[in-house]
Design a protein around this motif. Sequence first.
Motif, PDB file in Angstrom:
ATOM      1  N   UNK A   1       0.828  -1.207   0.000  1.00 34.30           N
ATOM      2  CA  UNK A   1       0.000   0.000   0.000  1.00 34.30           C
ATOM      3  C   UNK A   1       0.864   1.260   0.000  1.00 34.30           C
ATOM      4  N   UNK A   2       1.954   1.239   0.784  1.00 38.68           N
ATOM      5  CA  UNK A   2       2.804   2.430   0.861  1.00 38.68           C
ATOM      6  C   UNK A   2       3.488   2.716  -0.481  1.00 38.68           C
TER       7      UNK A   2
ATOM      8  N   UNK B   1       2.977   6.213  -2.703  1.00 44.02           N
ATOM      9  CA  UNK B   1       4.113   6.976  -3.235  1.00 44.02           C
ATOM     10  C   UNK B   1       3.988   7.152  -4.745  1.00 44.02           C
ATOM     11  N   UNK B   2       3.613   6.083  -5.449  1.00 39.92           N
ATOM     12  CA  UNK B   2       3.464   6.156  -6.903  1.00 39.92           C
ATOM     13  C   UNK B   2       2.349   7.122  -7.296  1.00 39.92           C
TER      14      UNK B   2
ATOM     15  N   UNK C   1      -3.274  -2.002  -7.683  1.00 39.96           N
ATOM     16  CA  UNK C   1      -2.148  -2.223  -6.776  1.00 39.96           C
ATOM     17  C   UNK C   1      -2.680  -2.260  -5.344  1.00 39.96           C
ATOM     18  N   UNK C   2      -2.354  -3.297  -4.575  1.00 39.65           N
ATOM     19  CA  UNK C   2      -1.551  -4.462  -4.972  1.00 39.65           C
ATOM     20  C   UNK C   2      -2.341  -5.406  -5.865  1.00 39.65           C
ATOM     21  N   UNK C   3      -1.647  -6.149  -6.708  1.00 39.60           N
ATOM     22  CA  UNK C   3      -2.304  -7.149  -7.543  1.00 39.60           C
ATOM     23  C   UNK C   3      -2.572  -8.401  -6.709  1.00 39.60           C
ATOM     24  N   UNK C   4      -3.554  -9.174  -7.168  1.00 38.25           N
ATOM     25  CA  UNK C   4      -3.863 -10.434  -6.519  1.00 38.25           C
ATOM     26  C   UNK C   4      -4.681 -10.317  -5.247  1.00 38.25           C
ATOM     27  N   UNK C   5      -5.265  -9.145  -4.990  1.00 36.37           N
ATOM     28  CA  UNK C   5      -6.118  -8.979  -3.801  1.00 36.37           C
ATOM     29  C   UNK C   5      -7.530  -9.409  -4.181  1.00 36.37           C
ATOM     30  N   UNK C   6      -7.785 -10.715  -4.098  1.00 31.72           N
ATOM     31  CA  UNK C   6      -9.063 -11.269  -4.529  1.00 31.72           C
ATOM     32  C   UNK C   6     -10.176 -10.796  -3.592  1.00 31.72           C
TER      33      UNK C   6
END
Length: 289
Positions: free
Chosen positions: A206-207, A211-212, A231-236
């Motif tokens: 998350x951080x 920042x991005x 982002x994040x990827x894969x957070x089903x």
Amino acid sequence: MTTPPDTWHAALHRLQQSGTPHVLATQVTCAGSTPREPGARMVITDDALFDTLGGGTFEWQTISAARGLLRQGDAGFHLEAFSLGGRSGQCCGGFVNVLLEVFPGASPRLALFGAGHVGHEIVKLSAPLPWHIDWYDSRSDSFRNCADEQPRLSCHLLQNVTSCIMALPAACHALVMTHSHDEDYALIAALLKRPDITTIGLIGSDSKWVSFQRRLSRDGFQPNEIQRVRCPIGAIHGNKLSNKTPYAIAMTVVTELLSLTDKPIDRQTRGLEPAVLRSLFNDTATSSS
């Protein structure tokens, strides 16, 4: 010594392994005098033919119909009927039905940036899936000959981010997970300038994403553009992964991609309706009587 051309079944295996668009044409019924019997097959691509249904105008019309379906991306089953004394202008005088099975090629396409541990696991888990993967890394020794072992996988040395992103095919899915945050950022910024990229995923915490987002805002990207990035990827279903091994992360990422790439099947591509089959066999019986 000249290498003989592939038979239809050898070509079919090779084309399906590589994800190349093609059509399998099968003569399913016939009546009267015809060049070949039911069960004859040929494979058709945009620029090649493998085997034959007997030649002549009838075969040329079959090839033309198959290539038209390929251009339309019209996947599934399509039935073509030929009267060899009428539509095809041949002297046989018979009647032929040809089933065209259209395979539009490996779809979707995935642009995977980063050949680290998670990237390698994603590639291995994706091997049985009908995806074409373009895999990029700026380190020349990262791929370990993977492209020689897996179909529909192409490995590329990432040298210029802007040129690479501009060359990506439209409607592909992008995953960014390189060894460098600066490289990740350059890729994300370049991808956001391509509105025709279907999805964009970024690995990270998350951080990192906070920042991005700040950097992207400072660089002039609007909120609706930034929101294209996952982002994040894969957070089903919004659930974060507690098991953070590369294999576990890759499993959730591939699962997420499956949900993003899954398309409902058009009813017209599910096969031949019973009424069509009845009509087919009735017409054949009438022609042979």
